[in-house]
Scaffold this motif. Sequence first.
Motif, PDB file in Angstrom:
ATOM      1  N   ALA A  24     -57.300  12.671  52.763  1.00 31.92           N
ATOM      2  CA  ALA A  24     -57.406  14.082  53.152  1.00 31.92           C
ATOM      3  C   ALA A  24     -58.298  14.851  52.190  1.00 31.92           C
ATOM      4  O   ALA A  24     -58.931  15.842  52.573  1.00 31.92           O
ATOM      5  N   ASP A  27     -62.336  15.855  52.698  1.00 29.14           N
ATOM      6  CA  ASP A  27     -62.838  16.959  53.530  1.00 29.14           C
ATOM      7  C   ASP A  27     -63.258  16.495  54.923  1.00 29.14           C
ATOM      8  O   ASP A  27     -64.249  16.979  55.482  1.00 29.14           O
ATOM      9  N   GLY A  29     -60.480  15.809  57.195  1.00 27.46           N
ATOM     10  CA  GLY A  29     -59.266  15.969  57.973  1.00 27.46           C
ATOM     11  C   GLY A  29     -58.181  15.026  57.496  1.00 27.46           C
ATOM     12  O   GLY A  29     -58.397  14.144  56.675  1.00 27.46           O
ATOM     13  N   ARG A  30     -56.981  15.225  58.013  1.00 29.69           N
ATOM     14  CA  ARG A  30     -55.816  14.448  57.603  1.00 29.69           C
ATOM     15  C   ARG A  30     -55.372  13.538  58.745  1.00 29.69           C
ATOM     16  O   ARG A  30     -55.206  13.987  59.880  1.00 29.69           O
ATOM     17  N   HIS A  88     -65.607  16.054  61.753  1.00 32.64           N
ATOM     18  CA  HIS A  88     -64.197  16.214  61.359  1.00 32.64           C
ATOM     19  C   HIS A  88     -63.345  15.243  62.165  1.00 32.64           C
ATOM     20  O   HIS A  88     -63.658  14.925  63.316  1.00 32.64           O
ATOM     21  N   LEU A  89     -62.271  14.785  61.555  1.00 32.43           N
ATOM     22  CA  LEU A  89     -61.392  13.810  62.189  1.00 32.43           C
ATOM     23  C   LEU A  89     -60.831  14.311  63.517  1.00 32.43           C
ATOM     24  O   LEU A  89     -60.655  13.530  64.465  1.00 32.43           O
ATOM     25  N   ASP A  90     -60.570  15.608  63.621  1.00 34.39           N
ATOM     26  CA  ASP A  90     -60.034  16.164  64.865  1.00 34.39           C
ATOM     27  C   ASP A  90     -61.013  16.060  66.026  1.00 34.39           C
ATOM     28  O   ASP A  90     -60.628  16.256  67.183  1.00 34.39           O
ATOM     29  N   ARG A 183     -63.403  16.986  73.219  1.00 36.82           N
ATOM     30  CA  ARG A 183     -63.958  16.627  71.915  1.00 36.82           C
ATOM     31  C   ARG A 183     -65.429  16.227  72.028  1.00 36.82           C
ATOM     32  O   ARG A 183     -66.225  16.525  71.125  1.00 36.82           O
ATOM     33  N   GLY A 206     -66.194  21.397  59.222  1.00 38.04           N
ATOM     34  CA  GLY A 206     -64.951  20.889  58.645  1.00 38.04           C
ATOM     35  C   GLY A 206     -64.031  21.973  58.121  1.00 38.04           C
ATOM     36  O   GLY A 206     -62.877  22.089  58.553  1.00 38.04           O
ATOM     37  N   LEU A 209     -62.662  24.210  60.943  1.00 39.42           N
ATOM     38  CA  LEU A 209     -61.644  23.534  61.748  1.00 39.42           C
ATOM     39  C   LEU A 209     -60.339  23.393  60.985  1.00 39.42           C
ATOM     40  O   LEU A 209     -59.255  23.462  61.573  1.00 39.42           O
ATOM     41  N   GLU A 210     -60.414  23.187  59.678  1.00 36.88           N
ATOM     42  CA  GLU A 210     -59.201  23.102  58.875  1.00 36.88           C
ATOM     43  C   GLU A 210     -58.407  24.404  58.949  1.00 36.88           C
ATOM     44  O   GLU A 210     -57.183  24.398  58.999  1.00 36.88           O
ATOM     45  N   GLY A 213     -58.600  25.366  63.487  1.00 36.88           N
ATOM     46  CA  GLY A 213     -58.346  24.365  64.510  1.00 36.88           C
ATOM     47  C   GLY A 213     -59.148  24.656  65.764  1.00 36.88           C
ATOM     48  O   GLY A 213     -60.290  25.112  65.697  1.00 36.88           O
TER      49      GLY A 213
END
Length: 325
Positions: A24, A27, A29-30, A88-90, A183, A206, A209-210, A213
């Motif tokens: 995480a 930078d 995403g988690r 970003h991971l999302d 996405r 990033g 979005l953190e 969202g």
Amino acid sequence: MTPTPPGRLETSCQSLEDLGAWLASRDFGRLEDDALPMLLLAVHGRDFTRDFREEFAAEDDWAPALARTAHAVGRAFAFLREDAGIPHLDLVPRPDALPLLCRFFHLHPQPPLAARLRLSHWLWRHALFDSSRSSPDPAALALLTPDADGSVRALLHRVGPPPRGWERYSQPGMAGLASVADRVEANALLALKPRHLLTGAVLEPGPLLEVQGAVAFLPLFPPPLSGGAPPPGPGSDLLLTLANQVFHPVLAPGRSLLGLVRTGVTPPVVFPSHALGPDALAALRQGDGAAFLALRRDALVTHIRAFIQARTGADSEGDASIPEE
């Protein structure tokens, strides 16, 4: 409880929880908690759909396993950002690709550039065209071998080339982040490098979005309240589509995105970064909201088609990324 291995890693990870926190910090995403065991299993070539405790015992030497996983996932994240253009991971279109990516980058820490390009084509083709597989598939691990180029070609062959008619994509939906289509379209919009409507600065996807969202995709015209049907009138069917959205931070009270676009305060360099063309802007400033939304929809359709073509390699001459039969 996640078993805690003895010793420490160069990444300071002593458990899966530590590994998740370290990832995480990159930078990007988690990861969901249940994704970490899957990725650890995949990196080690094991069936990542099985119960984690059935594959790894508490007495196993965890330190090397966690180190290998950290390195592989870190490289996969870098690939997603730098090669696949996913900030970003999302925004990863289909997260079920992550176990295979991590296994690949464990086997091939520094694959050739051509293999990285083909792997990016596979990622996007899998997202857009591989509808027959809707869940993680551990059988595909067998396709990943010490031959980097052969591994990627095998993945591409499994998905197949872009189907005929893919270019008939017609209208962008709503840029939430819940579906694959959402996405894909969000990534396409971000590929334009959206700029701040006041300052003209390029926005960093990033961090935004953190904080926000999916709310980072803000409506220009107010959408219907409480999820109800759009009000009747010209262009109302486009209020709940990407044609009515821009990627942008929430503004201070008293300011509106629509007001900034209408009034001419916004630096001209900003408009192309949001797919806001001259004709659409002229319609908006003349008070014709329906024409504005229709023109922006058309611009987005053209852009998203080109984005899909480039990302999937559908414009490659002779589709060279697919092996000869």
